[in-house]
Write a protein that holds these residues in place. Structure first.
Motif, short mmCIF file in Angstrom:
data_model
loop_
_atom_site.label_atom_id
_atom_site.label_comp_id
_atom_site.label_asym_id
_atom_site.label_seq_id
_atom_site.Cartn_x
_atom_site.Cartn_y
_atom_site.Cartn_z
N ASP A 43 0.83 -1.21 0.00
CA ASP A 43 0.00 0.00 0.00
C ASP A 43 0.86 1.25 0.00
N ILE A 58 2.26 1.75 -3.42
CA ILE A 58 1.26 2.23 -4.38
C ILE A 58 0.97 3.70 -4.16
N GLN A 103 5.48 -9.58 -2.96
CA GLN A 103 4.21 -8.99 -3.39
C GLN A 103 4.44 -7.67 -4.12
N TYR A 138 3.69 -6.76 -8.05
CA TYR A 138 2.93 -5.57 -8.47
C TYR A 138 3.72 -4.80 -9.53
N SER A 146 4.02 -6.80 -12.90
CA SER A 146 2.84 -7.01 -13.73
C SER A 146 2.24 -5.70 -14.21
N LEU A 147 2.35 -4.64 -13.44
CA LEU A 147 1.72 -3.39 -13.85
C LEU A 147 2.70 -2.36 -14.40
N ARG A 166 -0.15 -18.22 -1.17
CA ARG A 166 -0.91 -17.60 -2.24
C ARG A 166 -0.06 -16.55 -2.96
N VAL A 204 1.10 -16.69 -6.86
CA VAL A 204 0.77 -15.63 -7.82
C VAL A 204 2.05 -15.08 -8.44
N LEU A 263 3.17 -15.44 -12.44
CA LEU A 263 3.39 -14.26 -13.28
C LEU A 263 4.80 -14.21 -13.82
N VAL A 299 -1.64 0.49 -16.93
CA VAL A 299 -1.99 -0.92 -16.84
C VAL A 299 -2.51 -1.22 -15.44
N ARG A 300 -3.64 -1.89 -15.36
CA ARG A 300 -4.21 -2.19 -14.05
C ARG A 300 -4.16 -3.67 -13.70
N LEU A 301 -4.04 -4.51 -14.67
CA LEU A 301 -3.91 -5.94 -14.39
C LEU A 301 -3.44 -6.63 -15.67
N THR A 302 -2.54 -7.59 -15.51
CA THR A 302 -2.11 -8.37 -16.68
C THR A 302 -2.05 -9.84 -16.27
N LYS A 303 -2.50 -10.67 -17.14
CA LYS A 303 -2.40 -12.11 -16.86
C LYS A 303 -2.10 -12.80 -18.18
N LEU A 341 -9.97 2.19 -8.29
CA LEU A 341 -9.13 2.22 -7.08
C LEU A 341 -9.12 0.89 -6.35
N ILE A 352 -6.64 -1.13 -7.95
CA ILE A 352 -5.27 -0.66 -7.74
C ILE A 352 -4.76 -1.15 -6.39
N PHE A 353 -5.58 -1.00 -5.36
CA PHE A 353 -5.08 -1.34 -4.02
C PHE A 353 -5.28 -2.81 -3.66
N PHE A 387 -4.83 -5.43 -5.98
CA PHE A 387 -4.59 -6.04 -7.28
C PHE A 387 -4.44 -7.55 -7.16
N HIS A 388 -3.87 -8.04 -6.03
CA HIS A 388 -3.71 -9.49 -5.93
C HIS A 388 -5.05 -10.19 -5.77
N TYR A 438 -6.43 -10.83 -8.97
CA TYR A 438 -5.81 -12.03 -9.54
C TYR A 438 -6.48 -13.30 -9.03
N TYR A 439 -6.74 -13.34 -7.72
CA TYR A 439 -7.36 -14.55 -7.17
C TYR A 439 -8.71 -14.78 -7.84
#
Lengths: 956, 161
Positions: free
Chosen positions: A30, A33, A72, A76, A79-80, A105, A109, A113, B14-18, B101, B104-105, B107-108, B111-112
């Protein structure tokens, strides 16, 4: 500390000092970010690099919490923000065994990635942990994470080692409603496609999933088969068709149906009986379903899988028309066009039916839809409608946005060029269309148009007059000279008007156009072409004039005075040129060129004027920096000086005629340019026969002698100017140009590059009406209306009686391949391996007892009714099944299947044996073999023979 | 199959990529740059499909976010649109009217959720309820583990003092 950090602050009294500091003051995700978001735009890179440095330190901490937070954050960022995280693969691996679900977890993840199947070198280290998490004793969420990772980053090794661990998860016994089974099916798909060797192990359980009561399991299995069937050769899955058919009949889920239809799209072309059985359910779905996605999938299946079943095609076409008509949904319109383009030319009636909608789509606001529509229209172009469609598109290109305008022009150019202009009958029309394209303000396709103008000039003799007319129009327009995209076209136009100047109505006007002041805007190479064209025109004018004189001298005596006048006129002109331009010709400048239009074009005034004009315009260029321009300007000026010298020297009566030098020069020039340039095959060189008496010199000593002789012998200025003008157009560099011309002619004759004589009167074509003239007013109208005009024209091919015969188009042999077809894509060896492996797996499944049971099962349930024509094929199938089983047995029992794959590689001898056996089988069922002729030999031998009987067995 | 899922904001963030097919980091960055240039430039009321290097990218805009999925040429575009909508609905249900938002906060968490819906580039859970239940179960598992850890660490911390 900024707060929000995970629960790591108070529990690390045992950790070493640096990591204690790290963990105490670690920034949470956090924090990171928020810091990134509050950062001004430019400072992001520095912040990111600081954050990564921080993470690199923290991630080495022995404390799992600190490590997890660092991981983690890295996840972040990677990936972003696109930062590289591959260096941290090992740290992710370190966290995988953590007992805490939170850490696990995060670690999974991060791993999913950042792991890459081929580049992550620590991947094998994860095998053990994955196996542990996949085991039935671990909690389901852990297994789910492991399945995910396996499905994303399975390398062949990993797949091979972990495939047995998927079995318990795939089997229905372990837990009937486990959420893991569909995931396991998906992971099995990936494992299979990465490592075909595991097919014997995983295939059977995957097939069993199809009959699961749990829809999610069925869905996952169907999805897996859809992927397998569409990524490689679908033939091995044909035996499963009855199973798929059962699911199709029983399942009500659209998700499953869509995937099933995808499979059937691939399978139906392989087996006509399957296609026939699919018609009913498909029509049913098409009629009843309200889900557009399903309807579209049905349409796709019908169009690409069952194009022979008219009832289904009819229904699907109706649906497509509904799609095209949906005004408020661009998606449906787009897909409707896509669907139509899947239909082959056999079903052109479908496009014909909805042509209005298709053509209206050219004006759609969405460029993608416009492109699809254009593509569809261009597929429907035939020689009967090429004129209407091309004219319409070119006119429409005038009004559309620059990008699409060029796409339109491109489409027309490529379509018309196809197979050496096979679509074009009326070349006069096409040439004028090319000229129109050049006038499109958005046109950036100069190179292609240039190529085609020159190409048509070379190939189509009958098109030359029109070509020259169009070229004149382009050259005369000063506005075109400023457009950098058009200079290539202008260059072609200049070349054409120089080369075929005999068709020009007014050569003097042409020279003026070629020398207009704005030509200074052109790039040097194009200017060089312009000057060369002037040279040719000049030569032509003089030779025509002399011919005229000779004829008139022979015929009447009146001409004599004329000639005298002419000679003196020229002398006057030259004298006048010395002082001011106005004296000699100033009194009648306007009448000079207007008089050219009549039958007797050249007078001595006009020629004088021509010389003056050229000298004034080209004179400055002799000092040009560019060698091409410079050289050609010098040549031209040399010729002019020579002509002038002779004129001033000989002023007495009839001197013009009597003095042969002018005639000689002109004849020389003419003989140089009159030789036609034909298209040259790329292979022409190869076909030159080596003369029998040819003895190649052992060294090149003689060359020196040749060179010196060559340099000294032609001392006359004439041959200087002549020889330097050949500039690649004439290929032989013989000393005498007359000799060279005759040699060249002989050479060409030998290579078949002469033209067939055509009866058509060439002067007639000058008056030929432009094909698109009547259509020009239409271009002023509103766009869609304009477009819809085309809809009155039928798009389907029809027999048209051509009013005039198609002119001869010179074609050369192979070297002329205008359209290069992309070589058919070679199937990946992996796919072949996979289908081979799956086929083996199927064989294992098809033991006589079980399949026999299935067979009776099926027929008793009455799902497959036609038992006709079984006699021969059944016996055959038994035979082949037997051999298949023999093969199967030779590879060991089921439990040894993993070894089987390796064994195949290790013992080529055994393999050969097998191939031999199969070969015998395939010889027996030769008519099945035929269908798969195109397959690579090895694979065909492995697969074909046993496959065909299995299919029959299931389907009957 | 779906080759990748990308969420891009209207500003190109970018806000999420998989990635369901292997792409190197360099390729990923390039893909995102190309696609965001193509997709963000498209106006409203155009179709939701873009052709890209022999693949098709299906995108859909929700508020300021573009959800993009890349599929094979012979995959069903409308089905993918439904999957995107499915994903958005589940996000919405989980976060309670989801906004940028949230993603953004958390993001994981996004993913789940995505991992429960898609696996190996295939839809695997078409039921929103089930996904919600699975995610809730996982969250609960993590929460209890967290509590346990903190209580133990508290105990240790107290004991060592």
């Amino acid at each position: 500390m900024a707060g929000g950090s995970s629960s790591s602050s108070s529990s690390f009294s045992t950790a070493p000092a640096p990591s204690l500091v790290d963990s105490l003051f670690q920034r949470s995700l956090d924090d990171l970010i928020k810091a990134l978001r509050s950062q001004p735009a430019g400072a992001e890179p520095s912040l990111l690099s600081r954050a990564v440095a921080e993470i690199r330190r923290e991630i080495r901490s022995p404390d799992p919490d600190t490590k997890a937070v660092a991981l983690q954050k890295l996840t972040y960022l990677s990936s972003l923000h696109g930062l590289d995280a591959s260096w941290a693969a090992f740290h992710a691996l370190e966290l995988l065994p953590s007992p805490s679900p939170l850490h696990k977890r995060l670690a999974y993840v991060a791993a999913s990635l950042s792991f890459h199947p081929s580049t992550t070198d620590v991947l094998p280290l994860s095998t053990h942990q994955l196996r542990k998490d996949l085991s039935p004793s671990s909690p389901p969420p852990f297994s789910s994470l492991a399945l995910h990772l396996l499905s994303l980053s399975a390398s062949p090794d990993l797949a091979l080692h972990l495939a047995p661990d998927l079995l318990p998860l795939l089997s229905p016994r372990s837990s009937p409603s486990s959420p893991l089974r569909p995931k396991a099916a998906a992971a099995a798909l990936r494992t299979l496609s990465v490592c075909p060797d595991v097919a014997p192990l995983l295939f059977k359980p995957l097939v069993d999933c199809l009959s699961s009561p749990d829809l999610r399991v069925v869905s996952a299995a169907v999805g897996a088969f859809a992927e397998l069937a569409s990524s490689g050769d679908p033939t091995p899955y044909l035996p499963l068709a009855p199973e798929f058919y059962r699911v199709l009949a029983e399942s009500g889920s659209n998700w499953i149906l869509i995937k099933l239809l995808k499979i059937f799209t691939r399978l139906a072309p392989l087996e006509p009986r399957l296609a026939a059985r699919l018609v009913d359910p498909l029509c049913d779905l098409l009629r009843r379903s309200s889900a557009q996605s399903l309807v579209f999938e049905c349409v796709r299946t019908v169009f690409s899988g069952l194009p022979d079943h008219d009832r289904a095609v009819r229904l699907a076409v109706d649906k497509v028309r509904e799609f095209l008509a949906s005004a408020d949904d661009p998606n449906l319109r787009y897909l409707g066009l896509r669907a139509l383009s899947m239909l082959g030319p056999r079903h052109s009636w479908a496009v014909e039916e909805s042509r209005e909608a298709v053509i209206r789509s050219l004006a759609d606001p969405d460029p993608n839809i416009r492109r699809e529509a254009l593509h569809l229209i261009m597929v429907m172009v035939f020689d009967s409608n090429v004129v209407e469609i091309s004219v319409l598109l070119v006119n429409y290109a005038m009004k559309s946005d620059p990008i699409f305008a060029n796409e339109l022009l491109d489409a027309v150019l490529t379509t018309c060029r196809r197979n050496v202009y096979e679509l074009i009958v009326d070349f006069d029309w096409y040439v004028s269309l090319l000229g129109e394209m050049a006038r499109n303000p958005h046109c950036t396709r100069g190179e292609e148009i240039e190529r085609q103008i020159v190409d048509i000039g070379l190939r189509v003799r009958d098109a030359r007059p029109e070509l020259v007319r169009v070229a004149r129009g382009l050259l005369i327009d000063p506005a075109l000279l400023g457009n950098p995209f058009l200079c290539r076209i202008l260059s072609a136009a200049a070349w054409v008007s120089g080369e075929y100047v005999e068709f020009s109505r007014n050569p003097l006007e042409l020279v003026e156009a070629l020398l207009q002041p704005r030509t200074s805007l052109l790039p040097p190479l194009v200017r060089a072409v312009y000057i060369q064209a002037v040279f040719k025109v000049l030569a032509f004018c003089f030779s025509t004039y002399i011919d005229q004189l000779e004829i008139s001298q022979l015929s009447s005596s009146i001409v004599e005075s004329n000639t005298a006048a002419a000679a003196s006129c020229i002398a006057d002109g030259i004298a006048g040129m010395e002082s001011t331009d106005g004296i000699a010709t100033g009194d009648k400048p306007a009448s000079l060129f207007s008089s050219i239009e009549n039958k007797d074009p050249f007078t001595c005034e006009s020629l004088t004027k021509l010389l003056i004009l050229i000298e004034t315009a080209v004179g400055p260029l002799s000092e040009n920096d560019e060698v091409e321009v410079h050289g050609r300007a010098r040549n031209l000026l040399g010729l002019i000086h020579m002509l002038r010298e002779i004129l001033t020297w000989k002023t007495e009566e009839q001197g013009f005629i009597k003095d042969n030098r002018i005639g000689e020069i002109v004849n020389l020039l003419q003989s140089m340019f009159s030789e036609e340039l034909g298209p040259v095959s790329v292979n022409a060189q190869n076909r030159v026969p080596v003369p029998e008496g040819l003895v190649l010199e052992e060294n090149l000593a003689d060359l020196a002698w040749t060179l010196t002789e060559d340099d000294t012998a032609p001392s006359m200025s004439i041959s200087f100017s002549l020889r330097s003008h050949q500039h690649g157009k004439t290929k032989d560099a013989a000393a005498s140009s007359v000799r060279s011309a005759s040699l060249l002619a002989e050479h060409r004759k030998r290579h078949g590059l002469y033209y067939l004589p055509t009866e058509k009167d060439e002067t007639e074509s000058n008056d030929y009406p432009r094909a698109n003239d009547p259509l020009l007013p239409a271009s002023q109208g509103d766009v869609p209306e304009d477009l819809v005009k085309l809809t009155k024209q039928s798009l389907i091919p029809r027999k048209v009686k051509h009013t005039k015969p198609r002119p001869v188009v010179i074609k050369l042999d192979e070297g002329d391949g205008v359209s290069t077809f992309p070589s058919t894509t070679v199937k990946e060896s992996k796919d072949d391996l996979l289908s081979g492996a799956i086929h083996d797996a199927l064989l294992g499944e098809g033991k006589p007892s079980s399949s026999q049971k299935r067979y009776s099962d099926k027929s008793s349930r009455g799902r497959v009714k036609d038992i006709a024509d079984t006699g021969e094929s059944v016996s055959q199938s038994k035979e082949n099944l037997e051999s298949g089983n023999r093969e199967h047995r030779s590879s060991g029992s089921k439990s040894k299947h993993r070894g089987h794959g390796k064994e195949r590689h290790r013992s080529p001898q055994k393999n050969e044996e097998k191939e031999e056996k199969n070969h015998r089988n395939s010889a027996r069922s030769s008519h099945h073999h035929e269908r798969h002729k195109h397959r690579p030999r090895g694979e065909a031998l492995l697969n074909v023979a046993p496959r065909a009987p299995v299919i029959q067995h299931f389907l009957l | 199959m779906i080759h990748f899922v990308v969420l891009i904001s209207r500003q190109g963030k970018v806000r999420l990529t998989k990635w369901y097919s292997p792409y190197s980091q360099k390729e990923r960055t390039k893909v995102i740059r190309e696609l965001s240039g193509m997709i963000l430039a498209r106006g409203p009321k155009l179709c939701n499909f873009v052709e890209w290097k022999g693949y098709k990218v299906v995108y859909r805009r929700y508020a300021s976010l573009y959800f993009c999925m890349c599929i094979d040429a012979d995959d069903n575009e409308l089905e993918i649109l439904e999957i995107i909508h499915h994903f958005v609905e589940i996000l919405d249900r989980y976060f309670g009217s989801v906004c940028e938002l949230d993603l953004i906060f958390n993001f994981h968490k996004a993913y789940y959720i995505l991992d429960e819906i898609l696996i190996a580039g295939e839809l695997q859970e078409p039921s929103k309820k089930t996904v919600a239940r699975l995610i809730a179960a996982q969250d609960a598992l993590v929460e209890t583990a967290k509590e346990q850890a903190s209580s133990i660490s508290n105990m240790i911390a107290q004991a060592t003092k």
